[in-house]
Scaffold this active site. Structure first.
Site, PDB file in Angstrom:
ATOM      1  N   GLU A 129      -7.932  34.653   7.553  1.00  0.00           N
ATOM      2  CA  GLU A 129      -6.623  35.255   7.859  1.00  0.00           C
ATOM      3  C   GLU A 129      -5.544  34.858   6.864  1.00  0.00           C
ATOM      4  O   GLU A 129      -4.544  35.564   6.705  1.00  0.00           O
ATOM      5  CB  GLU A 129      -6.175  34.905   9.287  1.00  0.00           C
ATOM      6  CG  GLU A 129      -5.863  33.429   9.491  1.00  0.00           C
ATOM      7  CD  GLU A 129      -5.331  33.144  10.906  1.00  0.00           C
ATOM      8  OE1 GLU A 129      -5.972  33.553  11.883  1.00  0.00           O
ATOM      9  OE2 GLU A 129      -4.279  32.497  11.006  1.00  0.00           O
TER      10      GLU A 129
ATOM     11  N   ARG B  98      -8.984  29.493  16.581  1.00  0.00           N
ATOM     12  CA  ARG B  98      -9.042  29.470  15.120  1.00  0.00           C
ATOM     13  C   ARG B  98     -10.212  30.332  14.674  1.00  0.00           C
ATOM     14  O   ARG B  98     -11.290  30.296  15.290  1.00  0.00           O
ATOM     15  CB  ARG B  98      -9.221  28.048  14.578  1.00  0.00           C
ATOM     16  CG  ARG B  98      -7.951  27.189  14.594  1.00  0.00           C
ATOM     17  CD  ARG B  98      -6.849  27.711  13.652  1.00  0.00           C
ATOM     18  NE  ARG B  98      -5.646  26.889  13.684  1.00  0.00           N
ATOM     19  CZ  ARG B  98      -4.581  27.096  14.473  1.00  0.00           C
ATOM     20  NH1 ARG B  98      -4.582  28.132  15.303  1.00  0.00           N
ATOM     21  NH2 ARG B  98      -3.535  26.313  14.401  1.00  0.00           N
TER      22      ARG B  98
ATOM     23  N   PHE C 230       1.309  32.572  19.621  1.00  0.00           N
ATOM     24  CA  PHE C 230       2.422  31.608  19.770  1.00  0.00           C
ATOM     25  C   PHE C 230       3.779  32.306  19.821  1.00  0.00           C
ATOM     26  O   PHE C 230       4.801  31.640  20.034  1.00  0.00           O
ATOM     27  CB  PHE C 230       2.450  30.660  18.552  1.00  0.00           C
ATOM     28  CG  PHE C 230       2.917  31.351  17.295  1.00  0.00           C
ATOM     29  CD1 PHE C 230       2.096  32.209  16.595  1.00  0.00           C
ATOM     30  CD2 PHE C 230       4.222  31.192  16.839  1.00  0.00           C
ATOM     31  CE1 PHE C 230       2.541  32.877  15.468  1.00  0.00           C
ATOM     32  CE2 PHE C 230       4.685  31.868  15.714  1.00  0.00           C
ATOM     33  CZ  PHE C 230       3.834  32.705  15.024  1.00  0.00           C
TER      34      PHE C 230
ATOM     35  N   HIS D 229      -2.482  36.788  14.719  1.00  0.00           N
ATOM     36  CA  HIS D 229      -2.063  35.417  15.046  1.00  0.00           C
ATOM     37  C   HIS D 229      -0.655  35.404  15.669  1.00  0.00           C
ATOM     38  O   HIS D 229       0.281  34.792  15.130  1.00  0.00           O
ATOM     39  CB  HIS D 229      -2.109  34.509  13.798  1.00  0.00           C
ATOM     40  CG  HIS D 229      -2.323  33.057  14.141  1.00  0.00           C
ATOM     41  ND1 HIS D 229      -3.158  32.243  13.422  1.00  0.00           N
ATOM     42  CD2 HIS D 229      -1.815  32.282  15.130  1.00  0.00           C
ATOM     43  CE1 HIS D 229      -3.137  31.027  13.949  1.00  0.00           C
ATOM     44  NE2 HIS D 229      -2.331  31.029  14.986  1.00  0.00           N
TER      45      HIS D 229
END
Ligand code: NAI
Length: 341
Positions: free
Chosen positions: A282, A253, A317, A314
């Site tokens: 972000e 994070r 994932f 990001h």
């Protein structure tokens, strides 16, 4: 603001609204819901919004029982108050971290919160290694050079990862997956976590104090959640403890690092390499195409100017497998009440 809907003909359906939805996620959820809705009720009637959830968009949740949010939706006390007035029952995070949700305010409002605690931790771990290897061996620069017919190797020199000491902060699911990969590379792994895990020791990694980790690691990688204890865990004084030229990786994070300290560290060459998949502000930038705009965030723009900084938006994932697991668990969380915080 755009909106799309999957309707059901069942009276016993849950009306669910998704915020910050991108087409790739909508496709996965839509395919899954088409299958799920063929089975016994309750069925899910889904509405997809591209815009984020925040205090000003929360009123649009009237008529929905469940609200599905992602990493940068702003689910603070004000948003939750508006959700309560809209009679929302449940907030489902389609991610692992929940630092963007005021869980206490949700509890007080009687709104349950669920998350997807583990969806292929290897996905984020592998992206962490991608950042380490790219920064080290400079494949992103080599790609451009070779395409332009430039086979000069000057400036592309890296270091051998084998035998290097790597400090892993946070030895939960992702941290452990990172440790497993690093041990495979022949690295010496030091780690810090307030809760030590015996399986980490068995793998061959060593728990040390945070000060020792900072002092001894050639690479420091962050895998802890953002909370009041970990906020700006990387700051001017922690950087001062690290060896010159340290590689710093953050796929966790943005708020874990103090960006002013990072920029100073890059300018003084204390930081030799910086790999980020997350950024403190972000929410104003990531997941959206800003290529035709003038980006106003001067700190972010400064970070992008350093030759030894690699930033991804990001995407740790972002694999097919992880998206499917996220969608499956989110729908389970809505229908069966699992993974409540
Ligand atoms: P986890 O809950 O399995 O593990 C977190 C670990 O951090 C725990 O062992 C906990 O004891 C430890 N921890 C807590 N406070 C700490 C502190 N102050 N210092 C050191 N360790 C501390 O979580 P998981 O699944 O491993 O995820 C870690 C983080 O990765 C998430 O909180 C999230 O912020 C981030 N993440 C990033 C993604 C991306 O796409 N870049 C995707 C998924 C998660």
């Amino acid at each position: 603001m755009s909106q799309n809907k999957i309707e059901t003909d069942s009276e016993s359906s849950r009306k669910v609204v998704f915020f910050s939805t991108r087409p790739y996620e909508k496709n996965v959820f839509t395919a899954l819901l088409c299958e799920r809705n063929k089975s016994l009720p309750p069925r899910i009637e889904a509405t997809f919004f591209e815009h984020p959830l925040n205090p000003s968009t929360a009123a649009s949740c009237k008529g929905f029982s469940d609200v599905v949010v992602f990493v940068n939706d702003n689910v603070n006390a004000e948003t939750i108050d508006a959700l309560k007035h809209a009679d929302v029952e449940h907030i489902a995070l389609r991610c692992a971290g929940f630092n963007n949700v005021d869980v206490n305010a949700a509890t007080r409002a009687g709104i349950s919160v669920s998350r997807v605690p583990a969806y292929s931790p290897e996905t984020v771990a592998e992206h962490t290694l991608a950042l380490i290897l790219t920064l080290n061996r400079k494949t992103h620069k080599a790609y451009n050079r070779v395409r332009e017919g430039n086979f000069n190797l000057a400036g592309l020199i890296g270091f051998t990862l084998h035998n290097k000491t790597v400090g892993v902060i946070g030895t939960g699911r992702i941290g452990k997956a990172v440790i497993r990969i690093l041990l495979g590379f022949g690295c010496r792994v030091l780690c810090f976590d307030p809760i030590e895990d015996v399986s980490v020791k068995k793998m061959g990694a060593h728990y040390v104090s945070l000060d020792e980790l900072f002092a001894m690691s050639a690479i420091v990688t962050l895998h802890c959640p953002l909370n009041e204890h970990s906020h700006h865990i990387i700051n001017e004084s922690s950087l001062a403890q690290m060896p010159d030229g340290v590689m710093l990786i953050n796929t966790s994070r943005g708020g874990l690092v103090d960006n002013d300290a990072i920029i100073k560290g890059l300018k003084s060459r204390k930081i030799g390499y910086l790999g980020l998949d997350v950024y403190e502000r972000e929410s104003e930038l990531f997941f959206v195409d800003h290529s035709q705009e003038i980006i106003q965030d001067d700190v972010f723009q400064r970070l992008t100017t350093f030759p030894n900084v690699l930033i991804t938006g990001h995407q740790g994932f972002f694999t097919e497998e992880a998206l499917e697991e996220i969608a499956n668990t989110t729908i389970d969380n809505i229908l069966s009440g699992s993974n409540r915080l």
